[in-house]
Scaffold this motif. Sequence first.
Motif, PDB file in Angstrom:
ATOM      1  N   VAL A   1       0.845  -1.207   0.000  1.00 22.84           N
ATOM      2  CA  VAL A   1       0.000   0.000   0.000  1.00 22.84           C
ATOM      3  C   VAL A   1       0.876   1.252   0.000  1.00 22.84           C
ATOM      4  N   LEU A   2       0.574   2.165  -0.935  1.00 21.48           N
ATOM      5  CA  LEU A   2       1.201   3.484  -0.916  1.00 21.48           C
ATOM      6  C   LEU A   2       0.210   4.416  -0.230  1.00 21.48           C
ATOM      7  N   LEU A   3       0.552   4.859   0.975  1.00 21.71           N
ATOM      8  CA  LEU A   3      -0.377   5.670   1.763  1.00 21.71           C
ATOM      9  C   LEU A   3       0.013   7.134   1.688  1.00 21.71           C
ATOM     10  N   LYS A   4      -0.783   7.890   0.927  1.00 22.15           N
ATOM     11  CA  LYS A   4      -0.506   9.320   0.813  1.00 22.15           C
ATOM     12  C   LYS A   4      -0.936  10.054   2.072  1.00 22.15           C
TER      13      LYS A   4
ATOM     14  N   ALA B   1      -3.053   6.309  10.568  1.00 20.57           N
ATOM     15  CA  ALA B   1      -3.723   5.721   9.396  1.00 20.57           C
ATOM     16  C   ALA B   1      -2.942   4.481   8.937  1.00 20.57           C
ATOM     17  N   ALA B   2      -1.622   4.586   8.933  1.00 25.45           N
ATOM     18  CA  ALA B   2      -0.784   3.427   8.574  1.00 25.45           C
ATOM     19  C   ALA B   2      -0.984   2.297   9.583  1.00 25.45           C
ATOM     20  N   GLU B   3      -1.149   2.671  10.849  1.00 25.24           N
ATOM     21  CA  GLU B   3      -1.341   1.672  11.911  1.00 25.24           C
ATOM     22  C   GLU B   3      -2.604   0.834  11.652  1.00 25.24           C
ATOM     23  N   TYR B   4      -3.653   1.475  11.123  1.00 20.28           N
ATOM     24  CA  TYR B   4      -4.869   0.727  10.776  1.00 20.28           C
ATOM     25  C   TYR B   4      -4.556  -0.391   9.777  1.00 20.28           C
ATOM     26  N   ILE B   5      -3.689  -0.095   8.815  1.00 24.95           N
ATOM     27  CA  ILE B   5      -3.354  -1.094   7.784  1.00 24.95           C
ATOM     28  C   ILE B   5      -2.522  -2.210   8.408  1.00 24.95           C
ATOM     29  N   LEU B   6      -1.510  -1.835   9.165  1.00 27.24           N
ATOM     30  CA  LEU B   6      -0.642  -2.826   9.810  1.00 27.24           C
ATOM     31  C   LEU B   6      -1.436  -3.714  10.773  1.00 27.24           C
ATOM     32  N   ASN B   7      -2.392  -3.120  11.440  1.00 27.46           N
ATOM     33  CA  ASN B   7      -3.215  -3.868  12.406  1.00 27.46           C
ATOM     34  C   ASN B   7      -4.010  -4.991  11.778  1.00 27.46           C
ATOM     35  N   GLU B   8      -4.307  -4.856  10.491  1.00 29.16           N
ATOM     36  CA  GLU B   8      -5.051  -5.924   9.804  1.00 29.16           C
ATOM     37  C   GLU B   8      -4.117  -7.000   9.267  1.00 29.16           C
ATOM     38  N   GLY B   9      -2.821  -6.821   9.475  1.00 27.49           N
ATOM     39  CA  GLY B   9      -1.889  -7.882   9.081  1.00 27.49           C
ATOM     40  C   GLY B   9      -1.044  -7.560   7.864  1.00 27.49           C
ATOM     41  N   ASN B  10      -1.254  -6.379   7.270  1.00 27.83           N
ATOM     42  CA  ASN B  10      -0.452  -6.012   6.100  1.00 27.83           C
ATOM     43  C   ASN B  10       0.657  -5.055   6.534  1.00 27.83           C
ATOM     44  N   SER B  11       1.887  -5.523   6.489  1.00 23.52           N
ATOM     45  CA  SER B  11       2.992  -4.667   6.958  1.00 23.52           C
ATOM     46  C   SER B  11       3.691  -3.949   5.806  1.00 23.52           C
ATOM     47  N   ARG B  12       3.233  -4.221   4.575  1.00 27.20           N
ATOM     48  CA  ARG B  12       3.898  -3.577   3.425  1.00 27.20           C
ATOM     49  C   ARG B  12       3.256  -2.218   3.130  1.00 27.20           C
ATOM     50  N   VAL B  13       3.615  -1.229   3.928  1.00 28.43           N
ATOM     51  CA  VAL B  13       3.079   0.126   3.750  1.00 28.43           C
ATOM     52  C   VAL B  13       4.233   1.066   3.428  1.00 28.43           C
ATOM     53  N   ILE B  14       4.019   1.885   2.394  1.00 32.46           N
ATOM     54  CA  ILE B  14       4.991   2.906   1.980  1.00 32.46           C
ATOM     55  C   ILE B  14       4.289   4.251   2.169  1.00 32.46           C
ATOM     56  N   LEU B  15       4.893   5.144   2.920  1.00 37.46           N
ATOM     57  CA  LEU B  15       4.295   6.462   3.134  1.00 37.46           C
ATOM     58  C   LEU B  15       4.647   7.376   1.965  1.00 37.46           C
ATOM     59  N   CYS B  16       3.746   8.295   1.623  1.00 39.22           N
ATOM     60  CA  CYS B  16       4.030   9.243   0.534  1.00 39.22           C
ATOM     61  C   CYS B  16       3.637  10.663   0.938  1.00 39.22           C
ATOM     62  N   GLU B  17       4.646  11.514   1.047  1.00 42.90           N
ATOM     63  CA  GLU B  17       4.410  12.949   1.294  1.00 42.90           C
ATOM     64  C   GLU B  17       4.035  13.598  -0.033  1.00 42.90           C
ATOM     65  N   ARG B  18       2.896  14.300  -0.065  1.00 40.48           N
ATOM     66  CA  ARG B  18       2.407  14.882  -1.316  1.00 40.48           C
ATOM     67  C   ARG B  18       1.974  16.343  -1.153  1.00 40.48           C
ATOM     68  N   GLY B  19       2.476  16.956  -0.082  1.00 46.10           N
ATOM     69  CA  GLY B  19       2.148  18.365   0.108  1.00 46.10           C
ATOM     70  C   GLY B  19       0.912  18.534   0.967  1.00 46.10           C
TER      71      GLY B  19
END
Length: 276
Positions: free
Chosen positions: A143-146, A159-177
């Motif tokens: 997941v690319l999380l903007k 918000a990333a924690e919600y994704i990780l909590n469901e078992g998906n640890s592949r999260v990439i953060l994206c700063e977009r302004g």
Amino acid sequence: MKIMIDESFKVARKKNSVGAIVRVADVEFGGEKVVVMAGPCSVESCEQIFAIAKEVKEKGARVLRGGAFKPRTSPYDFQGLGEQGLLWMREAADVYGLLVVTEVLDVGDVTLVSRYADIVQIGSRNMHNVALLREVGRGGKAVLLKRGMAATYKEWLLAAEYILNEGNSRVILCERGIRTFESYTRNTLDLTAVAVMKELTHLPIVVDPSHGTGKRELVCAMSNAAVAAGADGLLIEVHTNPEKSVSDKEQTISTSEFGLLMERLRRVAEAVGREV
Ligand code: PEP
Ligand code: MN
């Protein structure tokens, strides 16, 4: 540094630990290489996405970007080609040896988008959509999380924690302004976020200088600055004919400008011990 994310949280960087690497096929986010993701704002036609995929691959991109489900500000603007767009983008990426990142707008489309994408993007407008965060957390795709356009670092990490909590640890953060009082640029690209995320979390962080500035003449400088600040990747809007882009043409660079950007980026990356 003041602790604002509890150490027990899944996103929290453990003391003295190195950042995590998020692997997507043969591409690593958070490793030595800076991952460049490039492509149009929207998938517009089969010819368009194939032509752009060919060019960005030749110039060093590893991931093809392009929207098929578009979160447009106005309901009267182009909303994307939907599944047809996903199909053409997947085909173009496969022909040229690229991965696919594309946005999912709706909980009900996560399964569909995941059939075509290697990385599913949660857009800025949906960063607070808890149901969608949970759904991509249960899915098998990276997941690319903007960052939400008005979200604090803490809200973004939660918000990333919600994704990780469901078992998906592949999260990439994206700063977009983010939204500020400045109106010259579309958003204010917050490059401080890159250094802050390196302290607070082990998740990789990439930067989108296209939405971050809204102006194509600023994209190259902000790409260089992002990599100098430690970004693990970039998400850049590129078109073979930017003036004809159906969305976000002001911030879209041409394929030749993208080539120049990549040349300059290689030198900056080398200076900070990275590679493009
Ligand atoms: C995009 O990358 O296509 C997009 C819509 O960006 P954002 O969610 O950052 O506005
Ligand atoms: Mn766009």
